[in-house]
Design a protein around this motif. Structure first.
Motif, PDB file in Angstrom:
ATOM      1  N   HIS A  13       0.819  -1.216   0.000  1.00 17.74           N
ATOM      2  CA  HIS A  13       0.000   0.000   0.000  1.00 17.74           C
ATOM      3  C   HIS A  13       0.853   1.266   0.000  1.00 17.74           C
ATOM      4  O   HIS A  13       0.377   2.321  -0.427  1.00 17.74           O
ATOM      5  CB  HIS A  13      -0.939   0.014   1.218  1.00 17.74           C
ATOM      6  N   GLN A  14       2.077   1.184   0.422  1.00 13.54           N
ATOM      7  CA  GLN A  14       2.933   2.372   0.497  1.00 13.54           C
ATOM      8  C   GLN A  14       3.467   2.829  -0.859  1.00 13.54           C
ATOM      9  O   GLN A  14       4.012   3.922  -0.971  1.00 13.54           O
ATOM     10  CB  GLN A  14       4.101   2.098   1.448  1.00 13.54           C
ATOM     11  N   PHE A  15       3.283   2.019  -1.877  1.00 12.70           N
ATOM     12  CA  PHE A  15       3.816   2.357  -3.194  1.00 12.70           C
ATOM     13  C   PHE A  15       2.705   2.887  -4.095  1.00 12.70           C
ATOM     14  O   PHE A  15       1.687   2.240  -4.301  1.00 12.70           O
ATOM     15  CB  PHE A  15       4.485   1.134  -3.836  1.00 12.70           C
ATOM     16  N   GLU A  16       2.953   4.078  -4.656  1.00 12.25           N
ATOM     17  CA  GLU A  16       1.908   4.722  -5.454  1.00 12.25           C
ATOM     18  C   GLU A  16       1.656   4.026  -6.789  1.00 12.25           C
ATOM     19  O   GLU A  16       0.609   4.223  -7.400  1.00 12.25           O
ATOM     20  CB  GLU A  16       2.231   6.197  -5.678  1.00 12.25           C
ATOM     21  N   ASN A  17       2.565   3.183  -7.229  1.00 15.80           N
ATOM     22  CA  ASN A  17       2.342   2.495  -8.504  1.00 15.80           C
ATOM     23  C   ASN A  17       1.653   1.142  -8.323  1.00 15.80           C
ATOM     24  O   ASN A  17       1.530   0.378  -9.272  1.00 15.80           O
ATOM     25  CB  ASN A  17       3.650   2.348  -9.291  1.00 15.80           C
ATOM     26  N   CYS A  18       1.181   0.839  -7.111  1.00 19.16           N
ATOM     27  CA  CYS A  18       0.403  -0.376  -6.862  1.00 19.16           C
ATOM     28  C   CYS A  18      -1.070  -0.016  -6.870  1.00 19.16           C
ATOM     29  O   CYS A  18      -1.508   0.875  -6.152  1.00 19.16           O
ATOM     30  CB  CYS A  18       0.772  -0.982  -5.510  1.00 19.16           C
ATOM     31  N   GLN A  30      -9.017  -0.757 -12.491  1.00 19.99           N
ATOM     32  CA  GLN A  30      -7.585  -0.567 -12.233  1.00 19.99           C
ATOM     33  C   GLN A  30      -6.756  -0.945 -13.465  1.00 19.99           C
ATOM     34  O   GLN A  30      -5.751  -0.289 -13.761  1.00 19.99           O
ATOM     35  CB  GLN A  30      -7.131  -1.379 -11.011  1.00 19.99           C
ATOM     36  N   LEU A  31      -7.167  -1.958 -14.185  1.00 20.18           N
ATOM     37  CA  LEU A  31      -6.455  -2.362 -15.405  1.00 20.18           C
ATOM     38  C   LEU A  31      -6.541  -1.257 -16.450  1.00 20.18           C
ATOM     39  O   LEU A  31      -5.522  -0.906 -17.071  1.00 20.18           O
ATOM     40  CB  LEU A  31      -7.032  -3.667 -15.954  1.00 20.18           C
ATOM     41  N   GLN A  32      -7.724  -0.671 -16.643  1.00 18.88           N
ATOM     42  CA  GLN A  32      -7.872   0.436 -17.588  1.00 18.88           C
ATOM     43  C   GLN A  32      -7.017   1.625 -17.175  1.00 18.88           C
ATOM     44  O   GLN A  32      -6.374   2.269 -18.010  1.00 18.88           O
ATOM     45  CB  GLN A  32      -9.338   0.851 -17.704  1.00 18.88           C
ATOM     46  N   LYS A  33      -6.981   1.904 -15.886  1.00 19.14           N
ATOM     47  CA  LYS A  33      -6.157   3.000 -15.363  1.00 19.14           C
ATOM     48  C   LYS A  33      -4.682   2.729 -15.647  1.00 19.14           C
ATOM     49  O   LYS A  33      -3.949   3.611 -16.112  1.00 19.14           O
ATOM     50  CB  LYS A  33      -6.389   3.159 -13.864  1.00 19.14           C
ATOM     51  N   ALA A  34      -4.236   1.493 -15.407  1.00 17.57           N
ATOM     52  CA  ALA A  34      -2.827   1.142 -15.616  1.00 17.57           C
ATOM     53  C   ALA A  34      -2.450   1.215 -17.094  1.00 17.57           C
ATOM     54  O   ALA A  34      -1.339   1.647 -17.431  1.00 17.57           O
ATOM     55  CB  ALA A  34      -2.553  -0.262 -15.078  1.00 17.57           C
TER      56      ALA A  34
END
Length: 118
Positions: A13-18, A30-34
């Motif tokens: 949770h501490q990583f903004e790219n997760c 989340q997949l569309q966002k990524a």
């Protein structure tokens, strides 16, 4: 990275790219966002946290047994030993309720080192 919400993933949770999801619908969001944007660069601090060395250190610290847990484990082990001793001792005595007799197993230096019931 897209990973499910789960206690074992709380570290990430501490990583903004997760990106986290709960169900199929939130996974698709989340997949569309990524896929629609480039991930942020990972900081040097984050790279250190994600290194094998840091992971090994976390694993070692997680495996340490506290004095409190050690004392609790020893108490449980003594309780198990007492139970096993009581069980073994009670096995030496058999009570035949139907005939009203009690048999006691006798162990000793009998002929041929045999165990005989008296």
């Amino acid at each position: 990275v897209i990973i499910p919400y789960h206690p074992s993933n709380s570290f990430f949770h501490q990583f903004e790219n997760c990106l986290f999801y709960n169900d199929k619908k939130s996974f698709m969001i989340q997949l569309q966002k990524a896929l629609s944007c480039s991930p942020p660069n990972i900081s040097n601090e984050s790279l250190k946290i994600l290194s094998w060395e840091a992971a090994t250190t976390r694993c070692i610290y997680a495996s340490v047994i506290s004095k409190r847990d050690d004392a609790k484990n020893k108490r449980l082990e003594r309780t198990k030993e007492r139970h096993n001793i009581r069980k073994a001792i009670s096995g030496l005595f058999s009570n035949n309720m139907e005939s009203g007799t009690i048999s006691i197993a006798s162990f000793g230096s009998m002929e041929g080192n045999r165990c005989e019931a008296v």
